[in-house]
Design a protein around this motif. Structure first.
Motif, PDB file in Angstrom:
ATOM      1  N   GLY A 281      39.149  45.324  36.397  1.00 29.44           N
ATOM      2  CA  GLY A 281      39.472  46.735  36.214  1.00 29.44           C
ATOM      3  C   GLY A 281      38.253  47.594  35.916  1.00 29.44           C
ATOM      4  O   GLY A 281      38.197  48.758  36.314  1.00 29.44           O
ATOM      5  N   LEU A 282      37.271  47.013  35.229  1.00 31.05           N
ATOM      6  CA  LEU A 282      36.054  47.752  34.882  1.00 31.05           C
ATOM      7  C   LEU A 282      35.032  47.765  36.014  1.00 31.05           C
ATOM      8  O   LEU A 282      34.037  48.476  35.943  1.00 31.05           O
ATOM      9  N   GLY A 283      35.274  46.966  37.055  1.00 32.43           N
ATOM     10  CA  GLY A 283      34.324  46.909  38.161  1.00 32.43           C
ATOM     11  C   GLY A 283      33.097  46.078  37.850  1.00 32.43           C
ATOM     12  O   GLY A 283      31.993  46.383  38.316  1.00 32.43           O
ATOM     13  N   VAL A 284      33.295  45.001  37.074  1.00 32.20           N
ATOM     14  CA  VAL A 284      32.190  44.126  36.689  1.00 32.20           C
ATOM     15  C   VAL A 284      32.296  42.805  37.454  1.00 32.20           C
ATOM     16  O   VAL A 284      33.287  42.080  37.301  1.00 32.20           O
ATOM     17  N   PRO A 285      31.307  42.447  38.281  1.00 30.74           N
ATOM     18  CA  PRO A 285      31.345  41.164  38.993  1.00 30.74           C
ATOM     19  C   PRO A 285      31.106  40.009  38.028  1.00 30.74           C
ATOM     20  O   PRO A 285      30.348  40.135  37.062  1.00 30.74           O
ATOM     21  N   PHE A 286      31.759  38.875  38.275  1.00 29.36           N
ATOM     22  CA  PHE A 286      31.566  37.743  37.380  1.00 29.36           C
ATOM     23  C   PHE A 286      31.670  36.431  38.138  1.00 29.36           C
ATOM     24  O   PHE A 286      32.342  36.325  39.162  1.00 29.36           O
ATOM     25  N   GLY A 287      30.964  35.421  37.637  1.00 27.29           N
ATOM     26  CA  GLY A 287      31.027  34.065  38.159  1.00 27.29           C
ATOM     27  C   GLY A 287      31.641  33.164  37.120  1.00 27.29           C
ATOM     28  O   GLY A 287      31.406  33.334  35.922  1.00 27.29           O
ATOM     29  N   VAL A 288      32.426  32.173  37.565  1.00 22.60           N
ATOM     30  CA  VAL A 288      33.211  31.338  36.658  1.00 22.60           C
ATOM     31  C   VAL A 288      32.749  29.884  36.726  1.00 22.60           C
ATOM     32  O   VAL A 288      32.409  29.374  37.801  1.00 22.60           O
ATOM     33  N   ALA A 289      32.734  29.227  35.580  1.00 21.52           N
ATOM     34  CA  ALA A 289      32.407  27.803  35.514  1.00 21.52           C
ATOM     35  C   ALA A 289      33.231  27.149  34.410  1.00 21.52           C
ATOM     36  O   ALA A 289      33.850  27.829  33.583  1.00 21.52           O
ATOM     37  N   GLU A 290      33.243  25.816  34.402  1.00 18.09           N
ATOM     38  CA  GLU A 290      33.946  25.040  33.385  1.00 18.09           C
ATOM     39  C   GLU A 290      33.039  24.813  32.180  1.00 18.09           C
ATOM     40  O   GLU A 290      31.800  24.800  32.319  1.00 18.09           O
ATOM     41  N   PRO A 291      33.623  24.592  30.994  1.00 19.42           N
ATOM     42  CA  PRO A 291      32.801  24.392  29.788  1.00 19.42           C
ATOM     43  C   PRO A 291      32.286  22.976  29.612  1.00 19.42           C
ATOM     44  O   PRO A 291      31.626  22.681  28.623  1.00 19.42           O
ATOM     45  N   ALA A 292      32.580  22.071  30.556  1.00 14.32           N
ATOM     46  CA  ALA A 292      32.191  20.672  30.435  1.00 14.32           C
ATOM     47  C   ALA A 292      30.787  20.426  30.995  1.00 14.32           C
ATOM     48  O   ALA A 292      30.333  21.133  31.906  1.00 14.32           O
ATOM     49  N   ALA A 293      30.122  19.398  30.482  1.00 13.13           N
ATOM     50  CA  ALA A 293      28.760  19.082  30.904  1.00 13.13           C
ATOM     51  C   ALA A 293      28.673  18.797  32.392  1.00 13.13           C
ATOM     52  O   ALA A 293      27.659  19.091  33.035  1.00 13.13           O
TER      53      ALA A 293
END
Length: 248
Positions: free
Chosen positions: A81-93
């Motif tokens: 909604g804010l127009g902010v691009p983001f990349g996602v990852a898992e919290p595991a090593a």
């Protein structure tokens, strides 16, 4: 789309839901969340993002496990909604190379959900945490926050209290946490960042109530939500002082 499945129909957001996984010291259990709940939680997430200074157009790194999707989605929804691009990852090593790539290739304005497991993995990769994260606002889980402070960084802390995160501003004094007390996106609901966390901050009285019993923090949903939590034992020890939560 028909009237029967139109999410804009009166009451529709209250009856449609998703299923998440609640992580507790006693084990895990599923819980449900309505779209109405998500809308309220997105308002809160937006206020958190605004408070930490997130700006439009600059990338942000989001880290979270699949079981935390119902906690994480309001933040992702707010970013969209804010127009902010983001990349996602898992919290595991095992997924550390992906976070490492994001952080080295992009100048992330903020990192949300950093885990202690990832911090340790970065160190094993030989990364300089100051160089990797020093230019970003970091919202870290408690184990990661402690490790980052050892390396001279000043992260915000995301304390998992059942189905919510309590947000603590950087501080070298007592651990005082801010948690959701306003369904509005009023940034003024947070304490001044220039002050110590022990001045306290507000949370959503129309959504949640945190209490202390025998030294343990309990969580109750005071709004009408898909899962009516009542004095949920969070496993965290601490105290409540007015609108503030202090963790041991």
């Amino acid at each position: 789309m028909t009237p029967g499945n139109d999410p804009r129909a009166p009451g529709a957001l209250a009856t449609r839901w998703g299923v998440g996984l609640l992580r507790l010291p006693t084990g895990t259990q599923p819980y449900t969340l309505s779209l109405k709940d998500i809308a309220a939680d997105t308002d809160w997430a937006r206020s958190v993002l605004q408070r930490i200074g997130v700006v439009v157009g600059r990338p942000l790194h989001v880290i979270g496990a699949g079981g935390d999707n119902l906690m994480l989605w309001p933040y992702e929804n707010a970013l969209i909604g804010l127009g902010v691009p983001f990349g996602v990852a898992e919290p595991a090593a095992i997924d550390a190379p992906r976070s490492d790539m994001f952080l080295r290739r992009f100048r992330m304005q903020a990192v949300l959900g950093l885990s202690g497991e990832l911090v340790d993995a970065f160190l094993l990769l030989g990364r300089d945490l100051q160089a990797l994260l020093g230019h970003s606002t970091v919202l870290a889980l408690p184990d990661a926050a402690a490790r980052l402070r050892e390396h001279g960084l000043a992260p915000w802390t995301m304390w998992p209290l059942g189905p919510i995160w309590a947000i603590q501003e950087p501080s070298t004094s007592d651990v005082g946490a801010v948690y959701d007390r306003s369904r509005s996106s009023d940034v003024g609901a947070f304490c001044d960042r220039s002050q110590s966390s022990d001045v306290g901050a507000v949370y959503d009285r129309s959504q949640w109530l945190v209490e202390e019993a025998g030294g343990e923090l309990l969580l109750t949903a005071v709004a009408s939500r898909a899962t009516p939590f009542v004095r949920l034992r969070t496993g965290y020890r601490g105290r409540v002082d007015g609108d503030r939560v202090f963790f041991e």
